[in-house]
Design a protein around this motif. Structure first.
Motif, PDB file in Angstrom:
ATOM      1  N   THR A 126       0.851  -1.192   0.000  1.00  0.00           N
ATOM      2  CA  THR A 126       0.000   0.000   0.000  1.00  0.00           C
ATOM      3  C   THR A 126       0.888   1.244   0.000  1.00  0.00           C
ATOM      4  O   THR A 126       1.875   1.302   0.737  1.00  0.00           O
ATOM      5  N   GLU A 127       0.541   2.215  -0.840  1.00  0.00           N
ATOM      6  CA  GLU A 127       1.195   3.522  -0.821  1.00  0.00           C
ATOM      7  C   GLU A 127       0.175   4.568  -0.371  1.00  0.00           C
ATOM      8  O   GLU A 127      -0.938   4.619  -0.910  1.00  0.00           O
ATOM      9  N   THR A 128       0.565   5.353   0.598  1.00  0.00           N
ATOM     10  CA  THR A 128      -0.365   6.327   1.172  1.00  0.00           C
ATOM     11  C   THR A 128       0.304   7.685   1.316  1.00  0.00           C
ATOM     12  O   THR A 128       1.434   7.783   1.810  1.00  0.00           O
ATOM     13  N   GLU A 129      -0.413   8.717   0.863  1.00  0.00           N
ATOM     14  CA  GLU A 129       0.035  10.101   1.023  1.00  0.00           C
ATOM     15  C   GLU A 129      -0.953  10.821   1.937  1.00  0.00           C
ATOM     16  O   GLU A 129      -2.173  10.717   1.759  1.00  0.00           O
ATOM     17  N   VAL A 130      -0.422  11.527   2.914  1.00  0.00           N
ATOM     18  CA  VAL A 130      -1.239  12.254   3.892  1.00  0.00           C
ATOM     19  C   VAL A 130      -0.910  13.742   3.818  1.00  0.00           C
ATOM     20  O   VAL A 130       0.266  14.117   3.785  1.00  0.00           O
ATOM     21  N   THR A 131      -1.954  14.559   3.791  1.00  0.00           N
ATOM     22  CA  THR A 131      -1.767  16.018   3.816  1.00  0.00           C
ATOM     23  C   THR A 131      -2.581  16.596   4.965  1.00  0.00           C
ATOM     24  O   THR A 131      -3.814  16.577   4.932  1.00  0.00           O
ATOM     25  N   PHE A 132      -1.902  17.052   6.016  1.00  0.00           N
ATOM     26  CA  PHE A 132      -2.567  17.809   7.076  1.00  0.00           C
ATOM     27  C   PHE A 132      -2.697  19.247   6.583  1.00  0.00           C
ATOM     28  O   PHE A 132      -1.700  19.919   6.295  1.00  0.00           O
ATOM     29  N   ASP A 133      -3.948  19.724   6.480  1.00  0.00           N
ATOM     30  CA  ASP A 133      -4.213  20.985   5.783  1.00  0.00           C
ATOM     31  C   ASP A 133      -5.126  21.871   6.624  1.00  0.00           C
ATOM     32  O   ASP A 133      -6.267  21.491   6.920  1.00  0.00           O
ATOM     33  N   PRO A 134      -4.677  23.053   7.025  1.00  0.00           N
ATOM     34  CA  PRO A 134      -5.518  23.943   7.845  1.00  0.00           C
ATOM     35  C   PRO A 134      -6.789  24.399   7.131  1.00  0.00           C
ATOM     36  O   PRO A 134      -7.733  24.869   7.779  1.00  0.00           O
ATOM     37  N   ALA A 135      -6.840  24.241   5.808  1.00  0.00           N
ATOM     38  CA  ALA A 135      -8.024  24.677   5.056  1.00  0.00           C
ATOM     39  C   ALA A 135      -9.161  23.646   5.098  1.00  0.00           C
ATOM     40  O   ALA A 135     -10.299  23.966   4.736  1.00  0.00           O
TER      41      ALA A 135
END
Length: 334
Positions: free
Chosen positions: A43-52
């Motif tokens: 599994t490949e996973t990308e995470v973006t913590f985003d204040p918006a």
């Protein structure tokens, strides 16, 4: 400011099974277990913590998942938010190269990759042990996918003492292969989570399983230390059979086996009679995995191709541990 991280994790297949929880919330297991990480499914996973963002969103194989499917991911992200004092919601983009919920450890690779991606996004530089503890909170077996080769999940008795460790095997583990026999890649009738709970709560055979599993673990580690393939295979096969035996003693009884599962198991026995050393194992699903030495993998594959469609057969070798990748969004800005 956005925080972005990406990771890849591979499936692990337990040779000594984890079956049953003593703490559902922390995912503390009733018994310790031992696995081999493999290179065929990941599994490949990308995470973006985003204040918006005003809520977490979860994409699986480019499809936005509904609120119920996102719930488990949000719960896991909240563990990171609480532990590392970040308030942002996150977008999770996961590509799963594993048939989901078919007994091929898709949750193990998925949650291990998510743990690694979160750590990378927040620049935490966590140790493998800390990552293992966090991955366990998402899916028990995920704690073992942090490591390549053989890994032992020590059951522990608290959040801090339950984690996986590498099992030393020098280069011997690289001489091993596994043949996946995909007799069914559809969703299971009884999930691993529900099957475990029913078995722990109601199976008349469960206490015997716990006693045997502890002994099996020691035998497996001794076999690895001695590079003894037949000893490892024998204990792995008997351990799998006893795990599945507990489900027949549950109320109501259930099984993950299908007619083709039984066919594959019988064919493994036929292989051994023909002089090809190999041993089967099964997790909470109908698919059969066959442990074999790399030098015999082609003979094994040829034998099974006479009985199953070649699309159902996948060879895997020993796989690596968690890999931190460069996020695609950052690559686009290079």
């Amino acid at each position: 400011m956005k925080h972005i991280g990406k990771a890849r994790a591979y499936t692990n297949i337990a040779l000594i099974k984890y079956w049953g929880k003593k703490d559902e919330q922390l995912i503390l297991p009733m018994n310790s277990s031992l696995s081999l990480t493999l290179d065929a499914f990941y599994t490949e996973t990308e995470v973006t913590f985003d204040p918006a963002l005003s809520q977490d969103c979860f994409y699986l194989n480019d499809r936005l998942q509904n609120k119920e499917q996102t719930k488990k991911i949000s719960k896991f992200l909240t563990i990171f938010r609480n532990k590392y004092s970040i308030s942002h919601y996150a977008s999770v983009d996961s590509r799963n190269f594993v048939p989901t919920a078919a007994g091929l450890a898709s949750s193990a690779s998925g949650l291990a990759a998510l743990a690694g991606a979160c750590s990378a996004a927040l620049s935490l530089e966590l140790s493998p042990q800390e990552l293992s503890k966090l991955a366990r909170r998402g899916s028990g077996s995920a704690c073992r996918s942090i490591f390549g080769g053989f890994a032992e999940w020590r059951k522990g008795d608290s959040d801090d003492t339950s984690f996986a460790v590498q099992v030393p095997a020098s280069s011997w583990e690289n001489e091993l292969s596994m043949l996946f026999i995909l007799v069914n890649d559809t969703q299971k009738d009884v999930s691993s989570r529900d099957g475990m709970k029913r078995t722990v709560d109601t199976s008349i055979f469960y206490q015997g399983w716990l006693t045997g599993a502890a002994d099996d673990l020691e035998l497996a580690k001794q076999a690895i230390a001695e590079n003894n393939f037949s000893a490892l295979g024998e204990v792995a096969e008997s351990n799998a059979l006893r795990m599945h035996g507990t489900t027949l003693g549950a109320v109501p009884p259930f099984t993950y086996w299908s007619p083709d599962s039984l066919k594959a198991m019988n064919l493994v026995r036929s292989c051994r009679m023909r002089g090809i050393p190999c041993y089967f194992t099964m997790d909470a699903g109908p698919n059969v995995k066959v442990l074999v030495q790399k030098k015999d993998q082609e003979k094994l594959y040829h034998f099974f191709s006479e009985h199953f469609n070649e699309k159902q057969l996948i060879l895997a070798n020993t796989g690596p541990g968690l890999e931190i990748l460069k996020p695609e969004r950052l690559m686009d800005n290079d």
